[in-house]
Design a protein around this motif. Structure first.
Motif, PDB file in Angstrom:
ATOM      1  N   SER A  93       3.708 -19.745   8.891  1.00  0.00           N
ATOM      2  CA  SER A  93       2.458 -19.244   8.323  1.00  0.00           C
ATOM      3  C   SER A  93       2.625 -17.788   7.937  1.00  0.00           C
ATOM      4  O   SER A  93       3.369 -17.046   8.576  1.00  0.00           O
ATOM      5  N   PRO A  94       1.949 -17.363   6.863  1.00  0.00           N
ATOM      6  CA  PRO A  94       2.086 -15.975   6.413  1.00  0.00           C
ATOM      7  C   PRO A  94       1.501 -15.006   7.418  1.00  0.00           C
ATOM      8  O   PRO A  94       0.515 -15.280   8.095  1.00  0.00           O
ATOM      9  N   ALA A  95       2.164 -13.840   7.523  1.00  0.00           N
ATOM     10  CA  ALA A  95       1.654 -12.801   8.424  1.00  0.00           C
ATOM     11  C   ALA A  95       0.414 -12.176   7.837  1.00  0.00           C
ATOM     12  O   ALA A  95       0.271 -12.083   6.622  1.00  0.00           O
ATOM     13  N   PRO A  96      -0.517 -11.741   8.670  1.00  0.00           N
ATOM     14  CA  PRO A  96      -1.746 -11.127   8.142  1.00  0.00           C
ATOM     15  C   PRO A  96      -1.413  -9.882   7.346  1.00  0.00           C
ATOM     16  O   PRO A  96      -0.629  -9.043   7.793  1.00  0.00           O
ATOM     17  N   PRO A  97      -1.989  -9.733   6.144  1.00  0.00           N
ATOM     18  CA  PRO A  97      -1.733  -8.547   5.336  1.00  0.00           C
ATOM     19  C   PRO A  97      -2.427  -7.322   5.911  1.00  0.00           C
ATOM     20  O   PRO A  97      -3.408  -7.417   6.635  1.00  0.00           O
ATOM     21  N   THR A  98      -1.897  -6.173   5.590  1.00  0.00           N
ATOM     22  CA  THR A  98      -2.502  -4.912   5.989  1.00  0.00           C
ATOM     23  C   THR A  98      -3.409  -4.431   4.876  1.00  0.00           C
ATOM     24  O   THR A  98      -2.960  -4.258   3.748  1.00  0.00           O
ATOM     25  N   GLN A  99      -4.672  -4.248   5.170  1.00  0.00           N
ATOM     26  CA  GLN A  99      -5.642  -3.855   4.149  1.00  0.00           C
ATOM     27  C   GLN A  99      -5.880  -2.359   4.213  1.00  0.00           C
ATOM     28  O   GLN A  99      -6.043  -1.791   5.275  1.00  0.00           O
ATOM     29  N   GLN A 100      -5.855  -1.739   3.057  1.00  0.00           N
ATOM     30  CA  GLN A 100      -6.128  -0.319   2.939  1.00  0.00           C
ATOM     31  C   GLN A 100      -7.284  -0.150   1.981  1.00  0.00           C
ATOM     32  O   GLN A 100      -7.128  -0.324   0.781  1.00  0.00           O
ATOM     33  N   LYS A 101      -8.466   0.203   2.476  1.00  0.00           N
ATOM     34  CA  LYS A 101      -9.647   0.328   1.637  1.00  0.00           C
ATOM     35  C   LYS A 101      -9.731   1.722   1.067  1.00  0.00           C
ATOM     36  O   LYS A 101      -9.446   2.702   1.732  1.00  0.00           O
ATOM     37  N   THR A 102     -10.108   1.806  -0.183  1.00  0.00           N
ATOM     38  CA  THR A 102     -10.398   3.071  -0.815  1.00  0.00           C
ATOM     39  C   THR A 102     -11.890   3.161  -1.013  1.00  0.00           C
ATOM     40  O   THR A 102     -12.631   2.227  -0.708  1.00  0.00           O
ATOM     41  N   ALA A 103     -12.359   4.273  -1.520  1.00  0.00           N
ATOM     42  CA  ALA A 103     -13.795   4.458  -1.708  1.00  0.00           C
ATOM     43  C   ALA A 103     -14.333   3.405  -2.649  1.00  0.00           C
ATOM     44  O   ALA A 103     -13.689   3.018  -3.608  1.00  0.00           O
ATOM     45  N   LEU A 160     -15.185   0.187  -2.074  1.00  0.00           N
ATOM     46  CA  LEU A 160     -14.729  -1.191  -1.843  1.00  0.00           C
ATOM     47  C   LEU A 160     -13.439  -1.528  -2.561  1.00  0.00           C
ATOM     48  O   LEU A 160     -12.988  -2.658  -2.485  1.00  0.00           O
ATOM     49  N   ALA A 161     -12.838  -0.613  -3.331  1.00  0.00           N
ATOM     50  CA  ALA A 161     -11.544  -0.910  -3.925  1.00  0.00           C
ATOM     51  C   ALA A 161     -10.522  -0.999  -2.804  1.00  0.00           C
ATOM     52  O   ALA A 161     -10.575  -0.267  -1.819  1.00  0.00           O
ATOM     53  N   ALA A 162      -9.561  -1.887  -2.941  1.00  0.00           N
ATOM     54  CA  ALA A 162      -8.630  -2.089  -1.847  1.00  0.00           C
ATOM     55  C   ALA A 162      -7.253  -2.423  -2.357  1.00  0.00           C
ATOM     56  O   ALA A 162      -7.088  -2.969  -3.437  1.00  0.00           O
ATOM     57  N   THR A 163      -6.259  -2.077  -1.581  1.00  0.00           N
ATOM     58  CA  THR A 163      -4.880  -2.445  -1.878  1.00  0.00           C
ATOM     59  C   THR A 163      -4.299  -3.101  -0.658  1.00  0.00           C
ATOM     60  O   THR A 163      -4.798  -2.965   0.462  1.00  0.00           O
ATOM     61  N   THR A 164      -3.232  -3.807  -0.843  1.00  0.00           N
ATOM     62  CA  THR A 164      -2.563  -4.486   0.251  1.00  0.00           C
ATOM     63  C   THR A 164      -1.076  -4.262   0.125  1.00  0.00           C
ATOM     64  O   THR A 164      -0.520  -4.368  -0.979  1.00  0.00           O
ATOM     65  N   THR A 165      -0.424  -3.983   1.210  1.00  0.00           N
ATOM     66  CA  THR A 165       1.021  -3.819   1.216  1.00  0.00           C
ATOM     67  C   THR A 165       1.632  -5.067   1.815  1.00  0.00           C
ATOM     68  O   THR A 165       1.404  -5.366   2.988  1.00  0.00           O
ATOM     69  N   VAL A 166       2.364  -5.823   1.020  1.00  0.00           N
ATOM     70  CA  VAL A 166       2.993  -7.050   1.470  1.00  0.00           C
ATOM     71  C   VAL A 166       4.500  -6.894   1.351  1.00  0.00           C
ATOM     72  O   VAL A 166       5.014  -6.604   0.267  1.00  0.00           O
ATOM     73  N   SER A 167       5.202  -7.042   2.420  1.00  0.00           N
ATOM     74  CA  SER A 167       6.652  -6.884   2.421  1.00  0.00           C
ATOM     75  C   SER A 167       7.320  -8.083   1.789  1.00  0.00           C
ATOM     76  O   SER A 167       6.848  -9.221   1.881  1.00  0.00           O
ATOM     77  N   GLN A 168       8.447  -7.846   1.113  1.00  0.00           N
ATOM     78  CA  GLN A 168       9.186  -8.942   0.490  1.00  0.00           C
ATOM     79  C   GLN A 168       9.758  -9.882   1.537  1.00  0.00           C
ATOM     80  O   GLN A 168      10.071 -11.034   1.237  1.00  0.00           O
ATOM     81  N   SER A 169       9.917  -9.379   2.763  1.00  0.00           N
ATOM     82  CA  SER A 169      10.449 -10.238   3.814  1.00  0.00           C
ATOM     83  C   SER A 169       9.413 -11.241   4.300  1.00  0.00           C
ATOM     84  O   SER A 169       9.755 -12.233   4.932  1.00  0.00           O
ATOM     85  N   GLN A 170       8.135 -10.985   4.004  1.00  0.00           N
ATOM     86  CA  GLN A 170       7.095 -11.912   4.416  1.00  0.00           C
ATOM     87  C   GLN A 170       7.076 -13.112   3.483  1.00  0.00           C
ATOM     88  O   GLN A 170       7.438 -13.028   2.317  1.00  0.00           O
ATOM     89  N   SER A 171       6.624 -14.245   3.991  1.00  0.00           N
ATOM     90  CA  SER A 171       6.444 -15.398   3.131  1.00  0.00           C
ATOM     91  C   SER A 171       5.257 -15.143   2.218  1.00  0.00           C
ATOM     92  O   SER A 171       4.290 -14.494   2.603  1.00  0.00           O
ATOM     93  N   PHE A 172       5.315 -15.674   1.008  1.00  0.00           N
ATOM     94  CA  PHE A 172       4.276 -15.424   0.033  1.00  0.00           C
ATOM     95  C   PHE A 172       3.207 -16.506   0.097  1.00  0.00           C
ATOM     96  O   PHE A 172       3.403 -17.591   0.641  1.00  0.00           O
ATOM     97  N   LEU A 173       2.060 -16.189  -0.486  1.00  0.00           N
ATOM     98  CA  LEU A 173       0.949 -17.134  -0.593  1.00  0.00           C
ATOM     99  C   LEU A 173       0.984 -17.764  -1.971  1.00  0.00           C
ATOM    100  O   LEU A 173       1.162 -17.074  -2.977  1.00  0.00           O
ATOM    101  N   GLY A 174       0.781 -19.074  -2.045  1.00  0.00           N
ATOM    102  CA  GLY A 174       0.779 -19.748  -3.336  1.00  0.00           C
ATOM    103  C   GLY A 174       2.005 -20.611  -3.525  1.00  0.00           C
ATOM    104  O   GLY A 174       2.851 -20.743  -2.635  1.00  0.00           O
ATOM    105  N   VAL A 175       2.108 -21.207  -4.707  1.00  0.00           N
ATOM    106  CA  VAL A 175       3.186 -22.154  -4.992  1.00  0.00           C
ATOM    107  C   VAL A 175       4.415 -21.485  -5.576  1.00  0.00           C
ATOM    108  O   VAL A 175       5.476 -22.108  -5.659  1.00  0.00           O
TER     109      VAL A 175
END
Length: 692
Positions: A2-12, A14-29
């Motif tokens: 199962s994919p590891a929980p992403p780390t959420q970084q909120k900006t002012a 409600l804009a948000a970014t997520t840092t996903v490592s290439q070593s993590q499994s991806f979501l989707g097909v």
């Protein structure tokens, strides 16, 4: 894995970014297209987007959010009490009946976290196996009727997904039902477990599907916050551009959510603004999103494809967002109002009417659900390039002072001016007629180069076949319901469809400098008008003289045919073109007044009645139609009662009128005895504007 929980970084904002490592499994097909984080410029545009959404009141207040929680808490208690009472009714001991449980789940926009102020709450009632669907629509319905907070309760037990629609404490609720094959419903029930689907009927599976899909979407996006902001924007855009409706064949809320979620998977570290810029480009691909190639089966199954309409909207949106991201445009430009009622020169009106609010809700729902079948059949008509349905109907309640007015309103004719001016009428004779009008834009192909001669545009088969399909429903009651299909020009559209916007077709055209010194034409020198009939051609010396001197036509008696819908044809009154319309300013045009006659459906071949000098790419359509009735009134049966109503031709409108009356194509009314009238078939040359 199962994919590891992403780390959420909120900006002012409600804009948000997520840092996903290439070593993590991806979501989707498939793997992501890019793992890059958002740039400072993209984050800035995202904050501007959130501010734009807030300025448009897309986020509910804290007080409304608390009210929703209170309402859901009350409904949950009602469900547990409902299950307890049914358990006792089935003979279960009191202790087991109290442990039988019952639980509610939410789905749709509320569960996704993208609901707007005042939007409804899709709610699922889950019960154990000894509670039947009939119990839900009987006992639960009765329990709701006893609550002061519950109003406008409408059970729809025979729907594709059975539902009770209502308002609870002012909030709209869609309450659906699902019965699990379990002796009790535990408090910690997880609908994501596929085992809950065992031994269920199809309707229960469909009811569970909404909640299961919504929760699965939230689990499959790498950044929920960025997904929610992007989806709010896409939904607002789709609604403003009139492509948000799964009922008429476009995409609904779940489909839009899946598309946005897929783009979020492809760009897991992108903020909402960056997701949007990729979204409109990716969804503008020339090929649809497919899981496998489309296969042609043994049967020629045809469905309406909204690709042509949606592709143009995606292209426009992509261009706007590109300019927004480089700072040369603002987000508000993306949400510009649609131009549906300005885009085409010809429209079909589908008018459903009944005599009560409760009947009208069910009746208009049936017509709207079947509208895509009419659109599909219309696109089979030769020379008709596109039939484009609007995403919603326009509902009105008419106060009619007589049966004659009720009859006219049911046929799409507005009440007379005296009713609008507030003249007093006997309250005992006042009656209400509820109407809902749906619109379909018609785009006619341009005349091929070098082509000559008339072309036929026959809409009789699609319209009659659709009406026959609607009237075959068990819901249809010919004594209190009616359905009418009419054609109208852009310049004849009612003002309410523009929702406060000034109709472009009725704005005065600026006078050309080349015409300033020209002498205006005299009213008595109107161009001559031709009408071709079975007895030869008749040329009128002028428009006014033709209208004044044409006598009533005589011919064989028309006999009403059992089982064949009635038809309303038109009485041609040639008048100068309305100033500001989409026709030439000095060209005579045809206006019409409804006059009910009996006719066989096979004789109806009307597409439009617009006898104007059309542009070079105009389409001529010839049609054989019954002649109009004499000016004297013809008694016919009222669509909403046993008393007779009288429908007569209207008087000739003046040249100063701002718009022409609407021209009926087919008016199908409840079957009744119709007095014979004189008729004669005319072969009328009709002209339709070419490309819209």
């Amino acid at each position: 894995m199962s994919p590891a929980p992403p780390t959420q970084q909120k900006t002012a904002g409600l804009a948000a970014t997520t840092t996903v490592s290439q070593s993590q499994s991806f979501l989707g097909v498939t793997p992501p297209i890019s793992m890059n984080a958002s740039t400072p410029e993209e984050l800035k545009r995202t904050e501007e987007l959130v501010q734009t959404l807030r300025a448009r009141n897309l986020f509910e207040s804290e007080e409304e959010g608390q009210l929703r929680e209170v309402v859901l808490g009350k409904l949950d208690k009602m469900v547990k009490q409902f299950v307890y009472q049914i358990s006792l009714k089935r003979g279960l001991p009191d202790a087991i009946a109290r442990d039988a449980g019952g639980k509610i789940f939410t789905f749709g926009s509320f569960r996704l976290g993208v609901h707007n102020p005042g939007s409804d709450i899709d709610t699922l009632c889950v019960v154990p196996r000894h509670v039947q669907r009939e119990d839900f629509f009987e006992l639960m319905h009765q329990m709701l009727l006893e609550r002061e907070e519950a109003t406008d309760i409408t059970p729809v037990a025979d729907a594709y997904v059975p539902v009770i629609k209502m308002k609870f404490s002012g909030l709209s609720i869609d309450f659906v039902f699902a019965r699990l094959a379990l002796p009790s419903v535990p408090a910690g029930l997880d609908l994501a477990d596929n085992n809950v689907l065992k031994n269920l009927d199809e309707r229960c599976v469909r009811s569970l599907n909404g909640s299961r899909v919504t929760d699965e979407i939230l689990r499959l996006v790498p950044n929920v916050e960025a997904f929610r902001v992007a989806l709010r924007c896409v939904k607002l855009w789709a609604k403003h551009r009139a492509i948000y409706s799964n009922v008429v064949g476009f995409l609904g809320g779940v489909a839009w959510a899946m598309l946005v979620a897929r783009v979020c998977q492809l760009y897991p570290n992108a903020c909402a603004g960056a997701v949007l810029s990729r979204f409109f480009r990716i969804m503008s691909w020339p090929q649809p999103v497919l899981l496998k190639p489309i296969e042609d089966g043994p049967l020629q199954v045809r469905v309406w494809n909204p690709k042509a309409v949606m592709t143009s909207e995606f292209k426009r949106a992509a261009e706007v967002v590109d300019r927004v991201m480089v700072g040369s445009a603002e987000w508000g430009e993306l949400f510009a109002r649609h131009d549906f009622f300005h885009r085409y020169k010809h429209y079909l009106q589908v008018i459903a009417s009944s005599d009560s609010d409760e009947r009208q809700r069910a009746w208009e729902g049936l017509v709207e659900a079947r509208l895509r079948h009419l659109v599909m059949k219309l696109e089979l008509v030769e020379h008709l390039v596109l039939a484009h349905p609007f995403i919603k109907g326009f509902r009105k309640v008419h106060k009619c002072a007589s049966d004659e007015e009720a009859f006219s309103v049911a046929n799409g004719v507005p009440p007379p001016a005296k009713a609008k001016n507030g003249d007093t009428a006997d309250p005992a004779t006042m009656r209400e007629v509820y109407t809902t009008t749906f619109y379909i834009g018609l785009c006619v192909e341009s005349r091929p180069a070098g082509a000559s001669g008339p072309r036929k545009l026959d809409l009789s088969w699609p319209t009659f076949d659709f009406i026959k399909q609607i009237q075959s429903s068990d819901l249809y009651d010919e004594a209190v319901m009616a359905i009418v299909i009419k054609n109208t020009k852009k310049s004849q559209l009612p003002l309410d469809v523009f929702e406060g916007e000034e109709p472009r077709s009725r704005l005065k055209r600026p006078k050309s400098s080349a015409n300033k010194n020209k002498t205006p034409p005299q009213p008595t020198e109107q161009p001559a008008k031709k009408i071709k009939s079975g007895d030869g051609e008749v040329r009128a010396a002028s428009v006014d003289s033709m209208a004044a001197s044409t006598p009533p036509l005589a011919g064989e008696s028309a006999v009403s045919t059992p089982g064949v819908p009635m038809e309303t044809t038109s009485t041609e009154v040639a008048t100068p073109a309305t100033k500001g319309s989409d026709t030439d300013m000095d060209t005579p045009m045809t206006e019409s007044a409804p006059a009910p006659v009996a006719a066989d459906a096979a004789t109806v071949d009307m597409a439009d009645v617009e006898s104007v000098q059309a542009p070079a790419d105009a389409v001529e359509a010839s049609a054989a139609t019954p002649a109009t009735t004499p000016p004297s009134a013809t008694p016919v049966a009222s669509p909403f009662g046993d008393q007779a109503a009288t429908e007569s031709t209207t008087e000739q409108p003046s040249a100063e009128a701002t718009s022409a009356p609407e021209t009926p194509v087919v008016a199908t009314l409840p079957q009744s005895t119709l007095a014979p009238v004189k008729k004669k078939k005319l072969d009328i040359k009709l002209k339709l504007a070419g490309s819209s």
